[in-house]
Design a protein around this motif. Structure first.
Motif, short mmCIF file in Angstrom:
data_model
loop_
_atom_site.label_atom_id
_atom_site.label_comp_id
_atom_site.label_asym_id
_atom_site.label_seq_id
_atom_site.Cartn_x
_atom_site.Cartn_y
_atom_site.Cartn_z
N PRO A 181 13.36 -5.60 -10.04
CA PRO A 181 12.13 -4.83 -10.91
C PRO A 181 10.88 -5.52 -10.28
N PHE A 182 9.94 -4.70 -10.53
CA PHE A 182 8.45 -4.98 -9.92
C PHE A 182 7.55 -4.60 -10.94
N LEU A 183 6.65 -5.76 -11.67
CA LEU A 183 5.70 -5.30 -12.47
C LEU A 183 4.27 -5.62 -12.14
N GLN A 184 3.48 -4.52 -12.17
CA GLN A 184 2.18 -4.52 -11.65
C GLN A 184 1.32 -4.69 -12.84
N GLY A 185 0.78 -5.79 -13.27
CA GLY A 185 -0.13 -5.92 -14.31
C GLY A 185 -1.57 -6.14 -14.01
N ASP A 186 -2.25 -5.42 -12.84
CA ASP A 186 -3.47 -5.87 -12.76
C ASP A 186 -4.65 -5.24 -13.77
N ALA A 187 -5.77 -5.93 -13.97
CA ALA A 187 -6.74 -5.28 -14.73
C ALA A 187 -7.24 -4.09 -14.45
N THR A 188 -7.91 -3.32 -15.56
CA THR A 188 -8.50 -1.98 -15.51
C THR A 188 -9.26 -2.06 -14.28
N GLY A 189 -9.25 -0.94 -13.55
CA GLY A 189 -10.17 -0.61 -12.32
C GLY A 189 -9.59 -1.34 -10.95
N LYS A 190 -8.44 -2.16 -11.06
CA LYS A 190 -8.20 -2.70 -9.73
C LYS A 190 -7.40 -2.01 -8.77
N GLY A 191 -7.14 -0.71 -9.14
CA GLY A 191 -6.41 0.15 -8.25
C GLY A 191 -4.88 0.22 -8.45
N LYS A 192 -4.61 0.14 -9.68
CA LYS A 192 -2.97 0.43 -9.88
C LYS A 192 -2.61 1.79 -9.70
N GLY A 193 -3.48 2.68 -9.96
CA GLY A 193 -3.10 4.25 -9.80
C GLY A 193 -2.81 4.49 -8.32
N ARG A 194 -3.71 3.92 -7.41
CA ARG A 194 -3.68 4.29 -5.96
C ARG A 194 -2.24 3.45 -5.31
N THR A 195 -2.09 2.27 -5.88
CA THR A 195 -0.77 1.50 -5.58
C THR A 195 0.37 2.26 -6.16
N LEU A 196 0.15 2.76 -7.20
CA LEU A 196 1.47 3.61 -7.77
C LEU A 196 1.72 5.08 -7.02
N ALA A 197 0.50 5.38 -6.54
CA ALA A 197 0.71 6.51 -5.51
C ALA A 197 1.41 6.15 -4.24
N GLY A 198 1.26 5.05 -3.89
CA GLY A 198 2.05 4.65 -2.90
C GLY A 198 3.47 4.54 -3.04
N TYR A 199 3.81 4.24 -4.20
CA TYR A 199 5.19 3.84 -4.88
C TYR A 199 5.82 5.30 -4.83
N ILE A 200 5.01 6.08 -5.47
CA ILE A 200 5.53 7.67 -5.36
C ILE A 200 5.92 8.20 -4.03
N ILE A 201 5.00 8.05 -3.06
CA ILE A 201 5.31 8.53 -1.95
C ILE A 201 6.59 7.91 -1.27
N TRP A 202 6.54 6.40 -1.39
CA TRP A 202 7.87 6.10 -0.85
C TRP A 202 9.10 6.37 -1.54
N SER A 203 8.92 6.70 -2.84
CA SER A 203 9.96 6.94 -3.43
C SER A 203 10.57 8.37 -3.09
N ILE A 204 9.56 9.23 -2.93
CA ILE A 204 9.96 10.69 -2.34
C ILE A 204 10.24 10.80 -0.85
N LYS A 205 9.92 9.65 0.01
CA LYS A 205 10.25 9.56 1.28
C LYS A 205 11.96 8.95 1.43
N GLN A 206 12.37 8.21 0.18
CA GLN A 206 13.58 7.66 0.14
C GLN A 206 14.55 8.80 -0.41
N GLY A 207 14.05 9.91 -0.84
CA GLY A 207 14.85 11.03 -1.39
C GLY A 207 15.24 10.76 -2.88
N ARG A 208 14.43 10.20 -3.41
CA ARG A 208 14.32 9.73 -4.98
C ARG A 208 13.54 10.68 -5.60
#
Length: 122
Positions: free
Chosen positions: A65-92
């Motif tokens: 597991p991995f938990l990203q708990g940054d404060a508001t406005g620190k870019g969690k959404g953009r980082t999450l977008a990277g996880y989503i793209i990586w997941s899709i590239k993995q066939g997930r």
């Protein structure tokens, strides 16, 4: 420069040491995982986001597991977008859940801003 809570410093340091022992160069690991060049990555994410994305993908690759708990406005959404793209590239199939409907448009904006929206069907 982002500040890290004092009680997170040792855990973060240990995670980075384990990451380097496991994959070698973290930058090379992330470039390979995302299929992007260093210039493309640094154009999309800042240093803290790159660190979170690298450690997160490494953890997920090892079924941990991995938990990203940054404060508001620190870019969690953009980082999450990277996880989503990586997941899709993995066939997930990534699943995005939110308590607020407007966050769906926010995450799509972050995916679009990564210049990788071709992986995601609106």
């Amino acid at each position: 420069m982002a500040a890290m809570p004092a009680n997170f410093v040792n855990a973060n340091r240990e995670a980075v040491i384990k990451l380097i022992k496991d994959v070698g160069n973290p930058d090379q690991f992330l470039m390979k995982a995302l299929g992007m060049t260093a210039d493309e990555i640094t154009e999309v994410w800042d240093a803290e986001q790159i660190d979170a994305l690298t450690i997160g993908i490494w953890r997920l690759t090892n079924n941990k597991p991995f938990l990203q708990g940054d404060a508001t406005g620190k870019g969690k959404g953009r980082t999450l977008a990277g996880y989503i793209i990586w997941s899709i590239k993995q066939g997930r199939t990534p699943i995005f859940m939110t308590s607020k409907p407007d966050l769906l448009s926010d995450i799509y904006r972050d995916i679009r801003d990564t210049n990788l929206e071709s992986y995601v069907k609106p």
